[in-house]
Scaffold this motif. Structure first.
Motif, PDB file in Angstrom:
ATOM      1  N   GLY A 185       0.781  -1.228   0.000  1.00 55.73           N
ATOM      2  CA  GLY A 185       0.000   0.000   0.000  1.00 55.73           C
ATOM      3  C   GLY A 185       0.808   1.271   0.000  1.00 55.73           C
ATOM      4  N   SER A 186       2.123   1.153  -0.198  1.00 59.15           N
ATOM      5  CA  SER A 186       2.964   2.349  -0.152  1.00 59.15           C
ATOM      6  C   SER A 186       2.978   3.117  -1.472  1.00 59.15           C
ATOM      7  CB  SER A 186       4.398   1.973   0.233  1.00 59.15           C
ATOM      8  OG  SER A 186       4.956   1.053  -0.689  1.00 59.15           O
ATOM      9  N   GLY A 187       2.454   2.515  -2.556  1.00 62.42           N
ATOM     10  CA  GLY A 187       2.362   3.221  -3.831  1.00 62.42           C
ATOM     11  C   GLY A 187       3.250   2.688  -4.930  1.00 62.42           C
ATOM     12  N   LYS A 188       3.945   1.581  -4.681  1.00 63.38           N
ATOM     13  CA  LYS A 188       4.886   1.046  -5.683  1.00 63.38           C
ATOM     14  C   LYS A 188       4.164   0.666  -6.977  1.00 63.38           C
ATOM     15  CE  LYS A 188       6.346  -2.362  -3.102  1.00 63.38           C
ATOM     16  NZ  LYS A 188       5.440  -2.157  -1.944  1.00 63.38           N
ATOM     17  N   SER A 189       3.115  -0.138  -6.861  1.00 63.19           N
ATOM     18  CA  SER A 189       2.403  -0.596  -8.057  1.00 63.19           C
ATOM     19  C   SER A 189       1.730   0.566  -8.777  1.00 63.19           C
ATOM     20  CB  SER A 189       1.356  -1.646  -7.676  1.00 63.19           C
ATOM     21  OG  SER A 189       1.970  -2.816  -7.167  1.00 63.19           O
ATOM     22  N   SER A 190       1.169   1.501  -8.016  1.00 60.59           N
ATOM     23  CA  SER A 190       0.512   2.656  -8.630  1.00 60.59           C
ATOM     24  C   SER A 190       1.510   3.489  -9.425  1.00 60.59           C
ATOM     25  CB  SER A 190      -0.158   3.521  -7.555  1.00 60.59           C
ATOM     26  OG  SER A 190      -1.183   2.800  -6.903  1.00 60.59           O
ATOM     27  N   LEU A 191       2.688   3.691  -8.857  1.00 56.59           N
ATOM     28  CA  LEU A 191       3.730   4.439  -9.557  1.00 56.59           C
ATOM     29  C   LEU A 191       4.096   3.766 -10.875  1.00 56.59           C
ATOM     30  CD1 LEU A 191       5.934   6.574  -9.802  1.00 56.59           C
ATOM     31  CD2 LEU A 191       7.304   5.262  -8.180  1.00 56.59           C
ATOM     32  N   LEU A 192       4.265   2.450 -10.847  1.00 59.09           N
ATOM     33  CA  LEU A 192       4.607   1.733 -12.077  1.00 59.09           C
ATOM     34  C   LEU A 192       3.475   1.809 -13.098  1.00 59.09           C
ATOM     35  CD1 LEU A 192       6.442  -1.451 -10.745  1.00 59.09           C
ATOM     36  CD2 LEU A 192       7.433   0.639 -11.678  1.00 59.09           C
ATOM     37  N   ARG A 193       2.237   1.771 -12.638  1.00 55.84           N
ATOM     38  CA  ARG A 193       1.103   1.861 -13.573  1.00 55.84           C
ATOM     39  C   ARG A 193       1.089   3.195 -14.312  1.00 55.84           C
ATOM     40  NH1 ARG A 193      -2.074  -0.596  -9.028  1.00 55.84           N
ATOM     41  NH2 ARG A 193      -2.202  -2.825  -9.517  1.00 55.84           N
ATOM     42  N   ALA A 194       1.545   4.238 -13.656  1.00 54.12           N
ATOM     43  CA  ALA A 194       1.632   5.530 -14.348  1.00 54.12           C
ATOM     44  C   ALA A 194       2.737   5.512 -15.387  1.00 54.12           C
ATOM     45  CB  ALA A 194       1.885   6.648 -13.335  1.00 54.12           C
ATOM     46  N   VAL A 195       3.823   4.790 -15.118  1.00 56.33           N
ATOM     47  CA  VAL A 195       4.939   4.721 -16.062  1.00 56.33           C
ATOM     48  C   VAL A 195       4.521   3.977 -17.328  1.00 56.33           C
ATOM     49  CG1 VAL A 195       7.274   3.851 -16.463  1.00 56.33           C
ATOM     50  CG2 VAL A 195       6.688   4.893 -14.256  1.00 56.33           C
ATOM     51  N   TYR A 196       3.795   2.846 -17.158  1.00 59.01           N
ATOM     52  CA  TYR A 196       3.383   2.122 -18.372  1.00 59.01           C
ATOM     53  C   TYR A 196       1.974   2.510 -18.811  1.00 59.01           C
ATOM     54  CZ  TYR A 196       1.526  -1.530 -15.132  1.00 59.01           C
ATOM     55  OH  TYR A 196       0.873  -2.221 -14.131  1.00 59.01           O
ATOM     56  N   ARG A 197       1.519   3.662 -18.337  1.00 60.69           N
ATOM     57  CA  ARG A 197       0.368   4.391 -18.875  1.00 60.69           C
ATOM     58  C   ARG A 197      -0.964   3.682 -18.682  1.00 60.69           C
ATOM     59  NH1 ARG A 197       1.025   7.404 -24.658  1.00 60.69           N
ATOM     60  NH2 ARG A 197      -0.464   5.864 -25.393  1.00 60.69           N
ATOM     61  N   VAL A 198      -1.180   3.234 -17.453  1.00 67.75           N
ATOM     62  CA  VAL A 198      -2.494   2.706 -17.086  1.00 67.75           C
ATOM     63  C   VAL A 198      -3.206   3.674 -16.159  1.00 67.75           C
ATOM     64  CG1 VAL A 198      -3.653   0.868 -15.792  1.00 67.75           C
ATOM     65  CG2 VAL A 198      -1.890   0.298 -17.465  1.00 67.75           C
ATOM     66  N   LEU A 199      -2.457   4.317 -15.257  1.00 65.01           N
ATOM     67  CA  LEU A 199      -3.018   5.331 -14.365  1.00 65.01           C
ATOM     68  C   LEU A 199      -2.571   6.710 -14.840  1.00 65.01           C
ATOM     69  CD1 LEU A 199      -2.645   3.993 -10.698  1.00 65.01           C
ATOM     70  CD2 LEU A 199      -4.758   4.387 -11.975  1.00 65.01           C
ATOM     71  N   ARG A 200      -3.524   7.551 -15.187  1.00 65.78           N
ATOM     72  CA  ARG A 200      -3.182   8.897 -15.654  1.00 65.78           C
ATOM     73  C   ARG A 200      -2.888   9.793 -14.451  1.00 65.78           C
ATOM     74  NH1 ARG A 200      -3.724  11.932 -20.258  1.00 65.78           N
ATOM     75  NH2 ARG A 200      -4.779  10.225 -21.352  1.00 65.78           N
ATOM     76  N   PRO A 201      -1.812  10.549 -14.500  1.00 68.17           N
ATOM     77  CA  PRO A 201      -1.476  11.413 -13.371  1.00 68.17           C
ATOM     78  C   PRO A 201      -2.535  12.486 -13.120  1.00 68.17           C
ATOM     79  CG  PRO A 201       0.418  11.116 -14.817  1.00 68.17           C
ATOM     80  CD  PRO A 201      -0.759  10.543 -15.535  1.00 68.17           C
ATOM     81  N   ALA A 202      -2.807  12.728 -11.832  1.00 72.97           N
ATOM     82  CA  ALA A 202      -3.618  13.878 -11.439  1.00 72.97           C
ATOM     83  C   ALA A 202      -2.756  15.119 -11.330  1.00 72.97           C
ATOM     84  CB  ALA A 202      -4.307  13.599 -10.107  1.00 72.97           C
ATOM     85  N   GLY A 203      -1.450  14.912 -11.226  1.00 73.55           N
ATOM     86  CA  GLY A 203      -0.485  15.999 -11.186  1.00 73.55           C
ATOM     87  C   GLY A 203       0.893  15.461 -11.485  1.00 73.55           C
ATOM     88  N   GLY A 204       1.763  16.335 -11.998  1.00 75.24           N
ATOM     89  CA  GLY A 204       3.115  15.914 -12.335  1.00 75.24           C
ATOM     90  C   GLY A 204       3.200  15.238 -13.687  1.00 75.24           C
ATOM     91  N   GLN A 205       4.384  14.696 -13.982  1.00 70.94           N
ATOM     92  CA  GLN A 205       4.646  14.108 -15.294  1.00 70.94           C
ATOM     93  C   GLN A 205       5.478  12.843 -15.189  1.00 70.94           C
ATOM     94  OE1 GLN A 205       6.566  17.560 -17.271  1.00 70.94           O
ATOM     95  NE2 GLN A 205       5.012  17.310 -18.859  1.00 70.94           N
ATOM     96  N   VAL A 206       5.316  12.005 -16.209  1.00 74.73           N
ATOM     97  CA  VAL A 206       6.207  10.870 -16.434  1.00 74.73           C
ATOM     98  C   VAL A 206       6.896  11.129 -17.765  1.00 74.73           C
ATOM     99  CG1 VAL A 206       6.378   8.393 -16.831  1.00 74.73           C
ATOM    100  CG2 VAL A 206       4.729   9.272 -15.166  1.00 74.73           C
ATOM    101  N   LEU A 207       8.205  11.327 -17.733  1.00 77.60           N
ATOM    102  CA  LEU A 207       8.961  11.684 -18.922  1.00 77.60           C
ATOM    103  C   LEU A 207       9.839  10.520 -19.360  1.00 77.60           C
ATOM    104  CD1 LEU A 207      10.090  15.263 -17.812  1.00 77.60           C
ATOM    105  CD2 LEU A 207       8.144  14.670 -19.271  1.00 77.60           C
ATOM    106  N   VAL A 208       9.704  10.126 -20.604  1.00 80.48           N
ATOM    107  CA  VAL A 208      10.512   9.065 -21.205  1.00 80.48           C
ATOM    108  C   VAL A 208      11.434   9.721 -22.216  1.00 80.48           C
ATOM    109  CG1 VAL A 208      10.456   6.961 -22.577  1.00 80.48           C
ATOM    110  CG2 VAL A 208       8.690   7.366 -20.854  1.00 80.48           C
ATOM    111  N   ASP A 209      12.724   9.748 -21.877  1.00 79.60           N
ATOM    112  CA  ASP A 209      13.695  10.493 -22.684  1.00 79.60           C
ATOM    113  C   ASP A 209      13.215  11.910 -22.962  1.00 79.60           C
ATOM    114  OD1 ASP A 209      15.801   8.723 -22.814  1.00 79.60           O
ATOM    115  OD2 ASP A 209      15.154   7.792 -24.695  1.00 79.60           O
ATOM    116  N   GLY A 210      12.670  12.550 -21.938  1.00 79.81           N
ATOM    117  CA  GLY A 210      12.280  13.953 -22.022  1.00 79.81           C
ATOM    118  C   GLY A 210      10.903  14.228 -22.583  1.00 79.81           C
ATOM    119  N   THR A 211      10.201  13.187 -23.028  1.00 78.64           N
ATOM    120  CA  THR A 211       8.867  13.356 -23.603  1.00 78.64           C
ATOM    121  C   THR A 211       7.814  12.809 -22.660  1.00 78.64           C
ATOM    122  OG1 THR A 211       9.735  13.170 -25.862  1.00 78.64           O
ATOM    123  CG2 THR A 211       7.370  12.814 -25.567  1.00 78.64           C
TER     124      THR A 211
END
Length: 274
Positions: A41-67
């Motif tokens: 419940g600390s947020g590990k899986s949620s963080l990864l889901r944002a990286v592989y684009r399953v959970l859309r951020p409510a704030g902030g960004q996920v940048l892949v090579d600057g994009t």
């Protein structure tokens, strides 16, 4: 293949009124193996889901090579990022080889068949996870550990420059845990992996992000993160940490709460993480 840089900048994720991740920032430099550790419940899986684009951020960004990952075309993202998740979905009515071959899909045009190069990459991926002997077996009849190895092979066959894995050692016996993490360590890719086993994280990861309640409690090399004080503050358990005589990595031993040493360490680690 060139390894990708991942930058998570001020990421906040929500589910209704509940915040899953709060203002998390993370950097994975090209070729690094970054470990996410922390309690359930600390947020590990949620963080990864944002990286592989399953959970859309409510704030902030996920940048892949600057994009911004959420602005990348789906096909380009699939050629760059591969994911091994805890809940892969419904059973596949396919052989293991056919499941692993799905990893080649982003590199093909519609209706393209497998090329000799594809076949070689699939064979190499199966061999890397010790699953060559499973190739012709139905995926839905495999054990949990065998399925996990097949799904990791599928990700390897995808040839990503960024690989994210959520508890990839789940269901694996000790030998296959070591083999899989050793394979990830040798990849010419950037790897972000959530792990519960702190000793595996200490040995295979360049840097760790310790999460608690959706925030980063600490980050740095394993020797700086895996300390009795931090482990007591974040996990609520007492521990002893030594340097392994053969590997030089931190080695964590957890102490029963009723032991005198455990009680004393818990008292000494009474200050919260800031």
């Amino acid at each position: 293949m060139t390894a990708t840089e991942l930058v998570v900048d001020g990421l906040t994720l929500t589910a209704g009124a509940h915040r899953l991740v709060r203002d998390v920032s993370l950097v994975a430099r090209p070729g690094e193996v970054i470990g996410l550790v922390g309690p359930n419940g600390s947020g590990k899986s949620s963080l990864l889901r944002a990286v592989y684009r399953v959970l859309r951020p409510a704030g902030g960004q996920v940048l892949v090579d600057g994009t911004d990952a959420w602005r990348l075309p789906v096909r380009q993202l699939a050629r760059t990022v591969a994911a091994v998740v805890q809940e892969p979905g419904a059973d596949f009515d396919l052989t293991v080889r056919e499941v692993v071959a799905m990893g080649r899909t982003p590199h093909k045009r519609l209706l393209d068949g497998d090329t000799p190069e594809d076949a070689e990459l699939i064979d190499r991926a199966l061999t890397a996870v010790d699953a060559a002997d499973l190739a012709d077996r139905p995926f839905d009849r495999l054990s949990g550990g065998e399925r996990q190895r097949a799904l990791i092979a599928r990700a390897l066959a995808q040839q990503p420059s960024l690989l994210v894995l959520d508890e990839p050692t789940n269901h694996l016996d000790i030998r296959h845990q070591l083999e899989v993490l050793g394979t990830l360590r040798r990849l010419p890719a950037t790897v972000v992996v959530a792990l519960h086993d702190l000793n595996l994280a200490a040995y295979y990861c360049d840097r760790l992000y310790l999460l608690r309640a959706g925030r980063v409690a600490a980050s740095g090399p394993p020797s700086e993160i895996l300390t009795p004080r931090l482990l007591a503050e974040v996990y609520g358990v007492a521990s002893e940490v030594a340097v392994h005589p053969s590997t030089g990595a931190p080695q964590v031993t957890f102490l029963p709460s009723e032991s005198p040493a455990g009680t004393q360490l818990a008292v000494e680690a009474d200050q919260p993480v800031t």
